[in-house]
Design an enzyme around this catalytic site. Structure first.
Site, mmCIF file in Angstrom:
data_model
loop_
_atom_site.group_PDB
_atom_site.id
_atom_site.type_symbol
_atom_site.label_atom_id
_atom_site.label_comp_id
_atom_site.label_asym_id
_atom_site.label_seq_id
_atom_site.Cartn_x
_atom_site.Cartn_y
_atom_site.Cartn_z
ATOM 1 N N SER A 1 5.512 2.315 -4.717
ATOM 2 C CA SER A 1 6.724 2.195 -3.824
ATOM 3 C C SER A 1 7.247 0.687 -4.471
ATOM 4 O O SER A 1 8.533 0.626 -4.833
ATOM 5 C CB SER A 1 6.592 1.967 -2.454
ATOM 6 O OG SER A 1 7.788 1.712 -1.799
ATOM 7 N N VAL B 1 0.819 -1.149 0.080
ATOM 8 C CA VAL B 1 -0.112 0.139 0.028
ATOM 9 C C VAL B 1 0.900 1.315 0.099
ATOM 10 O O VAL B 1 0.129 2.415 -0.015
ATOM 11 C CB VAL B 1 -0.928 -0.067 1.217
ATOM 12 C CG1 VAL B 1 -1.942 -1.022 1.142
ATOM 13 C CG2 VAL B 1 -0.194 -0.142 2.594
ATOM 14 N N TYR B 2 2.179 1.058 -0.048
ATOM 15 C CA TYR B 2 3.026 2.357 -0.193
ATOM 16 C C TYR B 2 2.919 3.007 -1.325
ATOM 17 O O TYR B 2 2.819 2.342 -2.430
ATOM 18 C CB TYR B 2 4.438 1.950 0.119
ATOM 19 C CG TYR B 2 4.657 1.675 1.797
ATOM 20 C CD1 TYR B 2 3.757 1.880 2.719
ATOM 21 C CD2 TYR B 2 5.930 1.189 2.085
ATOM 22 C CE1 TYR B 2 3.990 1.249 3.896
ATOM 23 C CE2 TYR B 2 6.041 0.921 3.297
ATOM 24 C CZ TYR B 2 5.190 0.839 4.388
ATOM 25 O OH TYR B 2 5.470 0.537 5.580
ATOM 26 N N GLY B 3 2.808 4.419 -1.514
ATOM 27 C CA GLY B 3 2.819 5.007 -2.425
ATOM 28 C C GLY B 3 1.206 5.410 -3.153
ATOM 29 O O GLY B 3 0.237 4.914 -2.761
#
Length: 339
Positions: A66, A58-60
């Site tokens: 990400s 879930v990063y970005g």
């Protein structure tokens, strides 16, 4: 760079892990780290000897950005030289009834997406990003155990949760003869330890590696912030610092306890001809109850280079104790958030 075994596993990692949660992340309309900057930072981390990279599905913005940045960079390197970690739990994309949590369906869907974005056949570490109260832990563990059997994952990790939840998961792994969590990732820094002491006690007892996120309290312990005039949570922030664009910074990281700890860190930094960031990271590295590998999330190459200097200094036992004791007043009462 110096290296250590990852808890009780046979995997060797650098004493610092490079975190990529800022990659492609938009905060208040600002992209914290674009792809060119991300690759420059990864190059710098690699040049400094960091072989341990942390990301999450879930990063970005949008989710997965990400992992894509890391995957593009990883394609130009020997995969076997890197230790790659990612995570699962939070809603991915537009959401939906099976697009979050730690049920078998969501984990199965997300591991394939993560591996595809990273361009790799396996993860060295797969964390559960949080505890899922709506899924039996045995279902989660059986699913993760199967991923290890299939060669998609080498080791399992657990991020923030209560100490009793971590204990329950380890017990269930033992009685069901399933792969257990070997690595943990709590919020843990010099001004925030008592709050997670039960969790850390489990890590010490079970020989689990501890990879703290926000080891510098979102940058607060770098010493670049100064007290404001309106109480403990008032802070004077440099332009373009996290506090200047993150509305949660003051409430989440700035506290009376934090200022007392920072004062001691600054004093010791002067004694060692080091920086406050290096001292704060070294305090974590020198934890003697478990192996600690802080996750550093620098925004610039200069910041990253400064952070890696933490492996080259050493705190005396007295200096280490002074930082720990700065959390308490003269009567032994822990400083609070606002007082």
């Amino acid at each position: 760079m110096k290296y250590t075994k990852l808890g009780s596993t046979g995997t060797t990692v650098s004493r610092l892990c490079f975190g990529t949660w800022r990659f492609g992340k938009e905060t208040s309309g600002v992209v914290e780290t674009d792809e060119d900057q991300a690759h420059e930072l990864l190059d710098a981390a690699w040049d400094q000897g960091i072989n341990f990279i942390d990301t999450a599905n879930v990063y970005g913005t949008p989710n997965g950005t990400s992992e894509e940045y890391v995957g593009d960079w990883l394609s130009d390197h020997d995969r076997e030289d890197l230790v790659i970690a990612s995570k699962v739990y939070f809603p991915f994309g537009d959401g939906g009834p099976n697009r979050e949590g730690l049920g078998r369906k969501h984990i199965r869907n997300q591991i394939d997406g993560t591996l595809d974005r990273l361009g790799t056949e396996y993860l060295d570490i797969y964390y559960i990003h949080r505890w899922d109260e709506n899924t039996p832990i045995v279902e989660t563990l059986r699913t993760l155990d199967r991923l290890v059997e299939e060669g998609k994952v080498n080791h399992l990790g657990a991020s923030t949760m209560a100490g009793w939840q971590l204990t329950k998961a380890l017990w269930k792994s033992d009685v069901e003869e399933l792969e257990r969590f070997e690595v943990t990732q709590p919020l843990f820094h010099a001004a925030y330890r008592d709050d997670v002491i039960d969790y850390l006690d489990v890590c010490a007892d079970q020989d689990l590696a501890v990879c703290p996120y926000s080891p510098l309290a979102g940058g607060f312990l770098t010493g670049k912030y100064e007290r404001g005039d309106d109480g403990p949570q008032s802070v004077v922030a440099p332009d373009d610092s996290r506090a200047s664009f993150d509305d949660r910074f003051d409430d989440f990281y700035v506290s009376a306890r934090g200022w007392h700890v920072l004062d001691e860190i600054r004093a010791i930094a002067d004694e060692l001809d080091a920086t406050p960031a290096q001292v704060a990271l070294r305090w974590l590295i020198q934890q003697d109850q478990f192996t600690t590998i802080p996750i550093v999330g620098a925004r610039t190459v200069d910041q990253l280079n400064e952070n890696t200097g933490a492996v080259d200094i050493k705190l005396s036992q007295d200096q280490h104790n002074r930082i720990s004791e700065a959390r308490y007043d003269e009567e032994g009462k822990r400083w609070g958030h606002r007082t």
